[in-house]
Scaffold this active site. Structure first.
Site, PDB file in Angstrom:
ATOM      1  N   ARG A  29      -7.794   2.465  -2.611  1.00  0.00           N
ATOM      2  CA  ARG A  29      -7.151   1.230  -3.046  1.00  0.00           C
ATOM      3  C   ARG A  29      -5.638   1.375  -3.162  1.00  0.00           C
ATOM      4  O   ARG A  29      -4.918   0.393  -3.386  1.00  0.00           O
ATOM      5  CB  ARG A  29      -7.716   0.791  -4.396  1.00  0.00           C
ATOM      6  CG  ARG A  29      -9.212   0.588  -4.393  1.00  0.00           C
ATOM      7  CD  ARG A  29      -9.688   0.143  -5.743  1.00  0.00           C
ATOM      8  NE  ARG A  29      -9.161  -1.163  -6.063  1.00  0.00           N
ATOM      9  CZ  ARG A  29      -9.751  -2.298  -5.763  1.00  0.00           C
ATOM     10  NH1 ARG A  29     -10.902  -2.301  -5.147  1.00  0.00           N
ATOM     11  NH2 ARG A  29      -9.212  -3.451  -6.093  1.00  0.00           N
ATOM     12  N   TRP A  76      -0.699   1.413  -5.557  1.00  0.00           N
ATOM     13  CA  TRP A  76      -0.098   0.903  -4.321  1.00  0.00           C
ATOM     14  C   TRP A  76       1.090   0.077  -4.796  1.00  0.00           C
ATOM     15  O   TRP A  76       0.916  -0.990  -5.376  1.00  0.00           O
ATOM     16  CB  TRP A  76      -1.114   0.037  -3.576  1.00  0.00           C
ATOM     17  CG  TRP A  76      -0.658  -0.408  -2.216  1.00  0.00           C
ATOM     18  CD1 TRP A  76      -0.826   0.247  -1.042  1.00  0.00           C
ATOM     19  CD2 TRP A  76       0.032  -1.630  -1.893  1.00  0.00           C
ATOM     20  NE1 TRP A  76      -0.283  -0.475  -0.011  1.00  0.00           N
ATOM     21  CE2 TRP A  76       0.249  -1.635  -0.496  1.00  0.00           C
ATOM     22  CE3 TRP A  76       0.490  -2.710  -2.639  1.00  0.00           C
ATOM     23  CZ2 TRP A  76       0.896  -2.674   0.154  1.00  0.00           C
ATOM     24  CZ3 TRP A  76       1.141  -3.751  -1.986  1.00  0.00           C
ATOM     25  CH2 TRP A  76       1.329  -3.713  -0.599  1.00  0.00           C
ATOM     26  N   HIS A 505       3.171 -13.455  31.764  1.00  0.00           N
ATOM     27  CA  HIS A 505       4.157 -14.323  31.112  1.00  0.00           C
ATOM     28  C   HIS A 505       5.107 -13.539  30.207  1.00  0.00           C
ATOM     29  O   HIS A 505       5.773 -14.115  29.351  1.00  0.00           O
ATOM     30  CB  HIS A 505       3.443 -15.417  30.313  1.00  0.00           C
ATOM     31  CG  HIS A 505       2.625 -16.321  31.196  1.00  0.00           C
ATOM     32  ND1 HIS A 505       3.183 -17.188  32.098  1.00  0.00           N
ATOM     33  CD2 HIS A 505       1.278 -16.444  31.331  1.00  0.00           C
ATOM     34  CE1 HIS A 505       2.220 -17.826  32.754  1.00  0.00           C
ATOM     35  NE2 HIS A 505       1.055 -17.389  32.303  1.00  0.00           N
ATOM     36  N   LYS A 604      -7.004  -0.659   0.786  1.00  0.00           N
ATOM     37  CA  LYS A 604      -8.255  -1.253   1.257  1.00  0.00           C
ATOM     38  C   LYS A 604      -8.388  -2.719   0.846  1.00  0.00           C
ATOM     39  O   LYS A 604      -8.785  -3.561   1.638  1.00  0.00           O
ATOM     40  CB  LYS A 604      -9.411  -0.434   0.679  1.00  0.00           C
ATOM     41  CG  LYS A 604     -10.793  -0.894   1.128  1.00  0.00           C
ATOM     42  CD  LYS A 604     -11.157  -0.266   2.423  1.00  0.00           C
ATOM     43  CE  LYS A 604     -12.478  -0.745   2.967  1.00  0.00           C
ATOM     44  NZ  LYS A 604     -12.525  -0.615   4.429  1.00  0.00           N
TER      45      LYS A 604
HETATM   46  O1  M6R Z   1     -11.680  -7.161   2.245  1.00  0.00           O
HETATM   47  P1  M6R Z   1     -11.307  -8.024   3.427  1.00  0.00           P
HETATM   48  O2  M6R Z   1     -12.277  -7.952   4.528  1.00  0.00           O
HETATM   49  O3  M6R Z   1     -11.001  -9.442   3.014  1.00  0.00           O
HETATM   50  O4  M6R Z   1      -9.942  -7.402   3.930  1.00  0.00           O
HETATM   51  C1  M6R Z   1      -9.216  -8.016   4.949  1.00  0.00           C
HETATM   52  C2  M6R Z   1      -8.161  -7.104   5.512  1.00  0.00           C
HETATM   53  O5  M6R Z   1      -7.258  -6.716   4.519  1.00  0.00           O
HETATM   54  C3  M6R Z   1      -8.748  -5.845   6.145  1.00  0.00           C
HETATM   55  O6  M6R Z   1      -9.681  -6.169   7.122  1.00  0.00           O
HETATM   56  C4  M6R Z   1      -7.634  -5.006   6.784  1.00  0.00           C
HETATM   57  O7  M6R Z   1      -7.117  -5.651   7.905  1.00  0.00           O
HETATM   58  C5  M6R Z   1      -8.103  -3.600   7.129  1.00  0.00           C
HETATM   59  N1  M6R Z   1      -6.976  -2.728   7.086  1.00  0.00           N
HETATM   60  C6  M6R Z   1      -8.735  -3.503   8.468  1.00  0.00           C
HETATM   61  O8  M6R Z   1      -9.036  -2.237   8.895  1.00  0.00           O
END
Ligand code: M6R
Length: 609
Positions: A29, A76, A505, A604
């Site tokens: 996280r 974070w 393009h 995450k």
């Molecule tokens: O928990 P979520 O699926 O809503 O998270 C969405 C994005 O933050 C998540 O998919 C992100 O793009 C990851 N780094 C993908 O690997």
């Protein structure tokens, strides 16, 4: 973003060891700084610094801290760079209390100014520190046994923003105080030990009994009891048993969670496709009743949603369907009314951009269906119908098994829609479903087995490159987009996906010898044109990597080919074709010396806007 954990126990044990192991499970996280505080014999003890848990604990042995009540945090950074002073926990002026926080205090600047005027001394640049001083200030006018919780609630009333907070105070040394608004917090319950954490894996090795703290709730944990209240009224906790196992949150011999999670896809897909039929039928009903559909998601989940868009659009050609990136929701909000069905896709079920869109859509009267991986997380709780991917905990920051299971669940929903539209016989439908449910995991397994070594070799070959392209057409575009996101987010090789026809393009201008071009070319109507677009890239020296079926023409004209077993349904393609791209990204990150589980600057669960 940010992981928090708190433990209080009656056992004659120091909680610091349990907090440290919980923090390791929450590291996905946030991992730029880490800290822990305990109360021992009425005194606060604290250790914290910038760096990962391993780096910081080498310098400060967290496990030597004594005391049976404590809190921990892995950060974070949002306000203030990752430094020792900005690391959590944060204290008041007299070191009587400690707080850890996940979220953002929007009005921290005005509060900080006010508190400074009142004589409080700040030591960090964070928004969180105002909480500590605010509680300290409110505590001055409180007395008696409930003084801390009263001061805490008064402080909460003054803050604006999002938060999951845990607080310990020397005036009530065996208790932990919690509050939640828009950032997750789950309570773990064991006989004479209570836990609170941002996510279940933090305490899964100790207990499977959990209670989700809901928005606006404030709680007090003692070693023996959980007391929850909202707006001054007691709330009866609703415990549930977690179905995930403690092992599922460990690496089980794999060098990284990401590789383990890639390999878990066959089983995750199999579990996900054993669906709750009532929920699928209810979702189908909502989709049919609505006069427009919005698919809302972020990042990798958006790519799954986009796949859903192509599947639904083929079936519901007369119904407007809009795939929307959650952070862009405001631009489209005028479309949303009581006849809109929003299908939100989110692994964590906590992504703030998605939450914000859904909260606004709900106000407009829209009906919400969600696909999430974390049971009872915020997004399912905002939804009329909640569907779950049964992928188990995903710890690697890069989504892999949760992505393919999202796509599988959307495909399953598409099949249910098709059943209703086509008037298939029930027998015919159940045979289609059972074939699909068996084929998806088995193809995923074959793709992993047949392509892993090749992925590793290719990753080594492209590892010195700084740029790459991912090309596809039509409904295969989300595969290319997901491949590009995976590669860039963990290996830091710049990767761009676009419809193959767009090459001429502009993008083709920067193609030069050895420039990696990934070409997604399944056996479908896009094949011929893909071949021409790939040839155009090759003519400029592009290094063509095709993800394809046994098409000799494509293979012959590619520098490398990954062959994907054919399936009986195009619905399998976005699952089977993305897996080699996940593996190539994983091995490219490892080859370049990066930790794929903890890509820099990412976390995450994204609970900031
Ligand atoms: O928990 P979520 O699926 O809503 O998270 C969405 C994005 O933050 C998540 O998919 C992100 O793009 C990851 N780094 C993908 O690997």
């Amino acid at each position: 973003m940010c992981g928090i954990i708190a433990i209080t126990t009656r056992k004659k044990t120091n909680v610091s060891k349990m907090i440290t192991s919980g923090l390791k499970r929450l590291e996905y996280r946030g991992y730029d700084s880490v800290g822990i505080a305990t109360i021992n014999e009425g005194q606060i003890q604290i250790m914290k610094d910038a760096g990962t848990i391993d780096q910081v604990t080498r310098k400060y042995p967290f496990e030597t801290l004594q005391g049976s009540t404590g809190i921990g945090h892995t950060r974070w950074a949002t306000h203030g760079p990752p430094t020792k002073i900005n690391a959590h926990p944060h204290a008041d002026c007299s070191n009587s209390l400690m707080v850890v926080h996940n979220g953002i205090i929007d009005n921290y600047l005005s509060l900080r100014k006010e508190l400074k005027k009142q004589g409080h001394i700040f030591t960090s640049e964070t928004d969180t520190e105002v909480l500590a001083h605010l509680i300290e200030e409110e505590f001055k006018s409180e007395e008696g046994p409930d003084a801390v919780i009263r001061a805490f609630k008064k402080a909460l009333a003054k803050i604006e923003g999002t938060y999951a907070i845990t607080l310990i105070h020397t005036a009530d040394p065996t208790k932990i105080f919690l509050a939640r608004k828009d950032s997750p917090l789950v309570i773990g319950v064991q006989d004479d030990t209570k836990f609170a954490a941002s996510d279940i894996p933090a305490f899964l090795e100790y207990t499977k009994n959990a209670i989700v703290l809901k928005n606006g709730e404030v709680a007090t944990l003692t070693p023996e009891a959980v007391y929850i209240e909202k707006n001054g009224f007691r709330v009866q906790p609703k415990p549930f048993i977690v179905s995930w196992t403690a092992e599922s949150a460990q690496k089980s011999g794999y060098p990284h969670f990401m590789l383990k999670e890639i390999h878990e896809q066959p089983i995750a897909l199999q579990n996900t496709l054993s669906v709750n039929i009532n929920a699928i039928e209810e979702a189908t009903k909502q989709i049919f009743e609505a006069d427009k559909i919005i698919l809302l998601a972020a990042g990798t989940s958006y790519h799954a949603a986009l796949t859903g868009y192509y599947q639904f659009q083929r079936l519901l050609s007369k119904k407007p369907i809009y795939p929307i990136i959650a952070s862009e929701y405001d631009t489209y909000q005028q479309l949303v009314d009581e006849n809109t069905c929003i299908l939100a896709v989110s692994q964590s079920g906590e992504t703030l951009d998605v939450m914000k869109g859904l909260t606004s859509a709900r106000k407009a009267g829209a009906k919400i269906i969600s696909i999430a991986n974390v049971i009872d997380s915020s997004i399912p709780r905002l939804s009329k119908v909640s569907l779950y991917t049964k992928a188990g905990p995903e710890i690697g920051v890069a989504a892999t098994k949760t992505h393919t299971t999202q796509v599988a669940l959307l495909a399953r929903l598409a099949l249910q829609l098709e059943y209703s539209l086509e008037g298939w016989l029930e027998k015919e439908f159940s045979s289609i479903i059972s074939n699909f449910s068996a084929e998806v995991p088995s193809i995923a397994r074959a793709v992993i087995t047949q392509n892993e070594l090749k992925s590793k070799q290719l990753a080594a070959h492209i590892s010195n490159q700084n740029h790459s392209y991912f090309l596809a057409r039509g409904r295969n575009l989300p595969i290319a987009m997901e491949g590009a996101l995976k590669l860039k987010e963990i290996s830091y090789i710049h990767a761009e996906a676009f419809p193959a026809g767009e090459s001429k393009h502009g993008p083709i201008a920067i193609v030069e010898p050895n420039f990696p071009v990934f070409v997604i070319s399944p056996k479908d109507e896009t094949g011929k044109k893909m071949l021409s677009n790939s040839e155009e890239m090759k003519a400029r020296g592009g290094y063509i990597v095709s993800i394809t079926h046994k098409d000799q023409e494509v293979v012959k004209r590619s520098d490398q080919s990954f062959l994907i077993p054919e399936s009986s349904s195009h619905l399998v393609t976005p699952i089977s074709y993305v897996i080699p791209l996940q593996m190539i990204s994983y091995y490219a990150a490892v080859h370049r010396g990066f930790d794929p589980d903890k890509p820099k600057n990412l976390a995450k669960t994204v609970t900031v806007e």
